[in-house]
Design a protein around this motif. Structure first.
Motif, PDB file in Angstrom:
ATOM      1  N   ASN A  89       0.520  -1.307  -0.117  1.00  0.00           N
ATOM      2  CA  ASN A  89       0.132  -0.239  -0.342  1.00  0.00           C
ATOM      3  C   ASN A  89       1.106   1.225  -0.168  1.00  0.00           C
ATOM      4  OD1 ASN A  89      -2.156  -1.958  -0.062  1.00  0.00           O
ATOM      5  ND2 ASN A  89      -3.140  -0.913   2.361  1.00  0.00           N
ATOM      6  N   LEU A 126      -5.828  -1.974  -1.593  1.00  0.00           N
ATOM      7  CA  LEU A 126      -4.571  -0.864  -2.488  1.00  0.00           C
ATOM      8  C   LEU A 126      -4.572  -1.490  -3.362  1.00  0.00           C
ATOM      9  CD1 LEU A 126      -3.785   2.161  -0.721  1.00  0.00           C
ATOM     10  CD2 LEU A 126      -6.239   1.880  -0.814  1.00  0.00           C
ATOM     11  N   SER A 340      -9.737  -0.746  -4.879  1.00  0.00           N
ATOM     12  CA  SER A 340      -9.220  -0.860  -3.568  1.00  0.00           C
ATOM     13  C   SER A 340     -10.660  -0.604  -3.827  1.00  0.00           C
ATOM     14  CB  SER A 340      -8.475   0.806  -3.900  1.00  0.00           C
ATOM     15  OG  SER A 340      -6.851   0.309  -5.166  1.00  0.00           O
TER      16      SER A 340
END
Length: 393
Positions: A89, A126, A340
């Motif tokens: 991330n 993400l 995400s």
């Protein structure tokens, strides 16, 4: 299916052969889930986190799936809470998990179930790069009756969608690639301008090595900042620091290809490309060009040069990574889409506590800062949360 939690530099080193074996067997594996990227040096994004590793049967059976995670500590009106997310991330363009394909029906849900059982207040996934099937196998373990899901926008203020990832498949021959992948107009431009560069004594293209790494990183970052610095605002310093660290990390693991185009002593374009020899891909991470130089389209030339170089090295894919900027489609790009999402419990009280022991050092440090900032109630709440986990702290 048994899922282990693995932590620490020594344990990560011991995982190397198993990780590579799973990576090589997985048709969905990509560079940002490679052992080199995550753990190849202490600067890799995986080193500060933990790994969920799935075994097919008993303790002596081989590991068949991995995901690398990291915890962050959130502070809000209700106190501190732990948030788990992928180790990549904010660092890696793609995230997710690797798995031997014959075990994905069992291993991927098992890793999700193990994560669900851990202590946290939220999960932030993400840039999940996975097939719809694998994404569902993982996310379906989080029941909509228990958890809320929020899509995280990946669209920049300028309209570029970082959830769209253009890539082009390579031919085994450069001329064939130009003939079959790009338009006739683009093909003529690439050939003309590359002849201009390679037939001139003024232009030259260098490849970064140990002697030029610092210089070339400075050049690339300066060129990139000229174009994008103002748009990044207060985040600029952190972005530049991250890029510099990851470029060094990639160079140290032997996965960085960094060509620089010069006009005399003036650097006019530089690309940083992450090389995945195991999967046969060049992954364009970051680039910069001198906007004031108008004698030729430096970006077009350099991507053409990099693609030709990739073909010569036997690569099968040139990945432009996140962002649907129009220029990427000049090279016959297809699209891959990322997801995400933020996952949070619907009933927080029923899920309490939400603070993992891995967050305690941060909570102690931040609570001390809150006390010095004359916020005693917030500091006390933090200390109380620590004592709930470590009564003798």
């Amino acid at each position: 299916m048994h899922v282990e939690i693995i932590e620490g530099a020594d344990a990560f080193r011991a995982l190397r052969e198993d990780w590579i074996a799973v990576y090589d067997s997985d048709p969905e594996a990509q560079f940002f889930l490679s052992y080199d990227w995550l753990f190849g040096t202490r600067g890799g994004p995986g080193h500060t986190g933990l790994v969920l590793a799935a075994r097919a049967e008993g303790p002596e059976s081989p590991l068949v799936a991995f995901t690398s995670l990291r915890c962050r500590t959130q502070h809000g009106s209700e106190g501190f809470s732990t948030e788990f997310g992928f180790s990549g991330n904010y660092v890696s363009d793609y995230n997710g998990f690797i798995c031997r394909p014959e075990y994905e029906d069992q291993a991927i849900p098992a890793m999700a179930e193990r994560l669900k059982q851990m202590t946290w207040g939220s999960l932030r996934f993400l840039s999940l790069a996975a097939s719809s099937r694998r994404a569902e196998l993982f996310m379906n373990r989080f029941s909509p009756q228990e958890f809320g899901f929020s899509d995280i926008s990946m669209v920049n203020p300028d309209g570029v969608d970082n959830g769209i990832c253009p890539f082009t498949l390579l031919s085994s021959d450069w001329d064939d690639f130009l003939q079959t992948r790009v338009s006739s107009n683009t093909r003529q431009k690439i050939r003309r301008y590359m002849r201009q560069v390679e037939g001139s004594d003024v232009y030259r293209i260098t490849h970064t090595d140990a002697a030029t790494l610092e210089r070339d990183m400075d050049l690339l970052i300066e060129l990139w900042t000229q174009r994008w610095g103002k748009r990044k605002g207060k985040r600029l310093a952190a972005i530049l620091d991250t890029n510099r660290r990851m470029l060094k990390h990639a160079f140290m693991t032997g996965t960085l290809f960094m060509p620089v185009l010069w006009h005399g002593d003036r650097a006019i374009c530089a690309l940083a490309i992450l090389v995945d020899q195991r999967k046969g891909s060049y992954n364009f991470l970051i680039g910069g060009r001198d906007e004031a130089f108008q004698d030729l389209p430096a970006g077009l030339v350099m991507h053409g040069y990099a693609i030709r170089h990739a073909i010569a090295q036997g690569m099968v894919k040139y990945d432009f990574l996140r962002g649907n900027e129009p220029y990427k489609y000049s090279f016959g790009a297809q699209e891959f889409h990322l997801k995400s999402v933020l996952v949070e419990p619907k009933d927080r009280e029923a899920c309490a506590p939400s603070l993992d022991a891995r967050s305690l050092a941060f909570v102690l440090r931040r609570s001390a800062e809150l006390w010095r900032e004359k916020k005693p109630a917030e500091a006390a709440r933090g200390y109380d949360q620590v004592l709930e986990i470590e009564p003798h702290c």
